[in-house]
Write a protein that holds these residues in place. Sequence first.
Motif, PDB file in Angstrom:
ATOM      1  N   THR A 157       0.843  -1.191   0.000  1.00  0.00           N
ATOM      2  CA  THR A 157       0.000   0.000   0.000  1.00  0.00           C
ATOM      3  C   THR A 157       0.876   1.236   0.000  1.00  0.00           C
ATOM      4  O   THR A 157       1.943   1.270   0.590  1.00  0.00           O
ATOM      5  CB  THR A 157      -0.972   0.047   1.213  1.00  0.00           C
ATOM      6  N   LEU A 158       0.371   2.231  -0.728  1.00  0.00           N
ATOM      7  CA  LEU A 158       1.121   3.464  -0.925  1.00  0.00           C
ATOM      8  C   LEU A 158       0.659   4.519   0.069  1.00  0.00           C
ATOM      9  O   LEU A 158      -0.543   4.746   0.221  1.00  0.00           O
ATOM     10  CB  LEU A 158       0.857   3.945  -2.359  1.00  0.00           C
ATOM     11  N   HIS A 159       1.599   5.142   0.735  1.00  0.00           N
ATOM     12  CA  HIS A 159       1.242   6.228   1.644  1.00  0.00           C
ATOM     13  C   HIS A 159       1.379   7.568   0.928  1.00  0.00           C
ATOM     14  O   HIS A 159       2.456   7.911   0.446  1.00  0.00           O
ATOM     15  CB  HIS A 159       2.122   6.203   2.894  1.00  0.00           C
ATOM     16  N   LEU A 160       0.282   8.315   0.869  1.00  0.00           N
ATOM     17  CA  LEU A 160       0.307   9.649   0.256  1.00  0.00           C
ATOM     18  C   LEU A 160       0.739  10.643   1.318  1.00  0.00           C
ATOM     19  O   LEU A 160       0.105  10.752   2.370  1.00  0.00           O
ATOM     20  CB  LEU A 160      -1.083  10.035  -0.233  1.00  0.00           C
ATOM     21  N   SER A 161       1.790  11.389   1.052  1.00  0.00           N
ATOM     22  CA  SER A 161       2.162  12.402   2.036  1.00  0.00           C
ATOM     23  C   SER A 161       1.681  13.776   1.594  1.00  0.00           C
ATOM     24  O   SER A 161       2.225  14.792   2.000  1.00  0.00           O
ATOM     25  CB  SER A 161       3.669  12.379   2.285  1.00  0.00           C
ATOM     26  N   ALA A 192      -7.982   0.643  -3.963  1.00  0.00           N
ATOM     27  CA  ALA A 192      -8.615   0.504  -2.654  1.00  0.00           C
ATOM     28  C   ALA A 192      -8.083   1.596  -1.734  1.00  0.00           C
ATOM     29  O   ALA A 192      -6.879   1.863  -1.723  1.00  0.00           O
ATOM     30  CB  ALA A 192      -8.312  -0.867  -2.064  1.00  0.00           C
ATOM     31  N   LEU A 193      -8.984   2.243  -1.019  1.00  0.00           N
ATOM     32  CA  LEU A 193      -8.582   3.295  -0.081  1.00  0.00           C
ATOM     33  C   LEU A 193      -8.717   2.753   1.340  1.00  0.00           C
ATOM     34  O   LEU A 193      -9.821   2.628   1.864  1.00  0.00           O
ATOM     35  CB  LEU A 193      -9.499   4.515  -0.243  1.00  0.00           C
ATOM     36  N   LEU A 194      -7.586   2.443   1.947  1.00  0.00           N
ATOM     37  CA  LEU A 194      -7.628   1.945   3.320  1.00  0.00           C
ATOM     38  C   LEU A 194      -7.938   3.102   4.248  1.00  0.00           C
ATOM     39  O   LEU A 194      -8.759   3.001   5.147  1.00  0.00           O
ATOM     40  CB  LEU A 194      -6.288   1.308   3.677  1.00  0.00           C
ATOM     41  N   ARG A 195      -7.258   4.193   4.027  1.00  0.00           N
ATOM     42  CA  ARG A 195      -7.577   5.463   4.662  1.00  0.00           C
ATOM     43  C   ARG A 195      -7.418   6.519   3.584  1.00  0.00           C
ATOM     44  O   ARG A 195      -7.025   6.220   2.476  1.00  0.00           O
ATOM     45  CB  ARG A 195      -6.605   5.745   5.814  1.00  0.00           C
ATOM     46  N   ALA A 196      -7.716   7.760   3.937  1.00  0.00           N
ATOM     47  CA  ALA A 196      -7.636   8.815   2.927  1.00  0.00           C
ATOM     48  C   ALA A 196      -6.228   8.901   2.328  1.00  0.00           C
ATOM     49  O   ALA A 196      -6.061   9.238   1.160  1.00  0.00           O
ATOM     50  CB  ALA A 196      -8.026  10.156   3.531  1.00  0.00           C
ATOM     51  N   ASP A 197      -5.221   8.578   3.134  1.00  0.00           N
ATOM     52  CA  ASP A 197      -3.852   8.719   2.646  1.00  0.00           C
ATOM     53  C   ASP A 197      -3.154   7.367   2.490  1.00  0.00           C
ATOM     54  O   ASP A 197      -1.927   7.292   2.529  1.00  0.00           O
ATOM     55  CB  ASP A 197      -3.050   9.630   3.576  1.00  0.00           C
ATOM     56  N   GLU A 198      -3.936   6.309   2.331  1.00  0.00           N
ATOM     57  CA  GLU A 198      -3.373   4.956   2.225  1.00  0.00           C
ATOM     58  C   GLU A 198      -4.053   4.268   1.048  1.00  0.00           C
ATOM     59  O   GLU A 198      -5.226   3.922   1.121  1.00  0.00           O
ATOM     60  CB  GLU A 198      -3.673   4.201   3.530  1.00  0.00           C
ATOM     61  N   VAL A 199      -3.318   4.093  -0.042  1.00  0.00           N
ATOM     62  CA  VAL A 199      -3.931   3.612  -1.283  1.00  0.00           C
ATOM     63  C   VAL A 199      -3.295   2.309  -1.719  1.00  0.00           C
ATOM     64  O   VAL A 199      -2.085   2.120  -1.591  1.00  0.00           O
ATOM     65  CB  VAL A 199      -3.737   4.642  -2.420  1.00  0.00           C
ATOM     66  N   ARG A 200      -4.102   1.415  -2.245  1.00  0.00           N
ATOM     67  CA  ARG A 200      -3.580   0.230  -2.909  1.00  0.00           C
ATOM     68  C   ARG A 200      -4.137   0.192  -4.327  1.00  0.00           C
ATOM     69  O   ARG A 200      -5.330   0.377  -4.536  1.00  0.00           O
ATOM     70  CB  ARG A 200      -3.998  -1.035  -2.145  1.00  0.00           C
TER      71      ARG A 200
END
Lengths: 214, 214
Positions: A157-161, A192-200
């Motif tokens: 999962t990618l963390h958006l900063s 998939a959005l795990l959280r607003a800033d956590e994307v897969r």
Amino acid sequence: MRQIIEERTGSFSRSPQLVEAPAANLRVAAHTTVLHEGDPARRIMEVVEGAVMLTKLLPDGRRQVVELLGPGDVFGLAHDEAYACSAETLTPSVISTHERSALERDPVLAARLLRRFEAQLCVMHSHALVLGRMSALERVAFFLLRLMPEGMVGGATLHLSMTRQEIADFLGLTLETVSRAFSELKRRGLVALLRADEVRIQDRGSMRRLAGAA
Amino acid sequence: MRQIIEERTGSFSRSPQLVEAPAANLRVAAHTTVLHEGDPARRIMEVVEGAVMLTKLLPDGRRQVVELLGPGDVFGLAHDEAYACSAETLTPSVISTHERSALERDPVLAARLLRRFEAQLCVMHSHALVLGRMSALERVAFFLLRLMPEGMVGGATLHLSMTRQEIADFLGLTLETVSRAFSELKRRGLVALLRADEVRIQDRGSMRRLAGAA
DNA sequence: CTCTACCATTGAGAAAGATCAACGGCGGAG
DNA sequence: CTCCGCCGTTGATCTTTCTCAATGGTAGAG
């Protein structure tokens, strides 16, 4: 702003010619403005670690994030002796700075910067295509693919900063449009959005098709 | 396409090291595609005389003119060994070409390219602001100011060597919107259109304000 | 633990620009 | 000289995105 935490003379790009043009490494916290558009351009900088965004403002406050930088990328460019962009860290970062005069004296530095400028110019060309010709959904797909390293496994999962506003300022959209695009990608099952800033990224093929073979 | 009229070995940037990496000057007619996006990137080029536009295409045919080049500007940049953009002349031009390997051998060339890359990167940053955040009218005003050399007297008229479609592809608009913007600038008295491709800037102050201090 | 920023999402309505379509002018070919 | 084709202009309509507004979540401060 300028919350520079630590400064030390650089072990970076040291060379015999560099007696009076020392390199310095700065350790900088996240969300720190490293330099301001319009300030006298004395130094040229490289990202060693972390992520930096370059921004430009219009007189009425409209903002554009013109470039996103990672390790190796160069900033602090000048037009008429003044910085053309502001630079702000997105994450805690390490930044190496050089006197502009070092460019003429240090051929190793100059060669590295030449290669990097070429790469960054190519990225800007792609970005012009994104800003000029892509729809909102395509822009967001392009943005996510660009952040997701190629070799990254599907599960990662990618963390958006960046906030939605910062992404919007990068893509030439509003924050609401960016949010809607995220929701739409999720609804289509591409992401998939795990959280607003956590994307897969779930369906890389469809993402690539949307982003026009990014 | 490729209507190369004349080719001769260059008197340009000759240096002792350049034995096996000769520079060559090409004389090229207007509306000639000099190189194609995706082709293997063997040479790097400089505009000596004339005007060149760099374009990128999306798979469905949408086009973006990513950069407009004049004398001194560099193109033929590579991403993954392939040209990142196509390049097409707007006017009859003279183009100097170098083997990519010359970059490592000719420090004078490398230094010139470094300076030019920095300038072009700054221009691309401005262009990102234009594409991402400006209205149609502002974009066209910005475009005209950018073409009109600063020192140019009020009386001088500017010849556009681009069609409305090309201007639109540069500014991220449609040709109709560009045409309407020209008419609106004329109606407001900021500009006079002698012919479709012959413009005079009447009120530079208002133009600058529109373009956000270009 | 709770409160309080701040950030994100979602909806409804407005506006800018794109699209579709018709017409006009200029310049090159014959 | 005339015709034809390309380019530019203008109008009507449609779509996308922006704007304005309300609501909900999350993380850090107290």
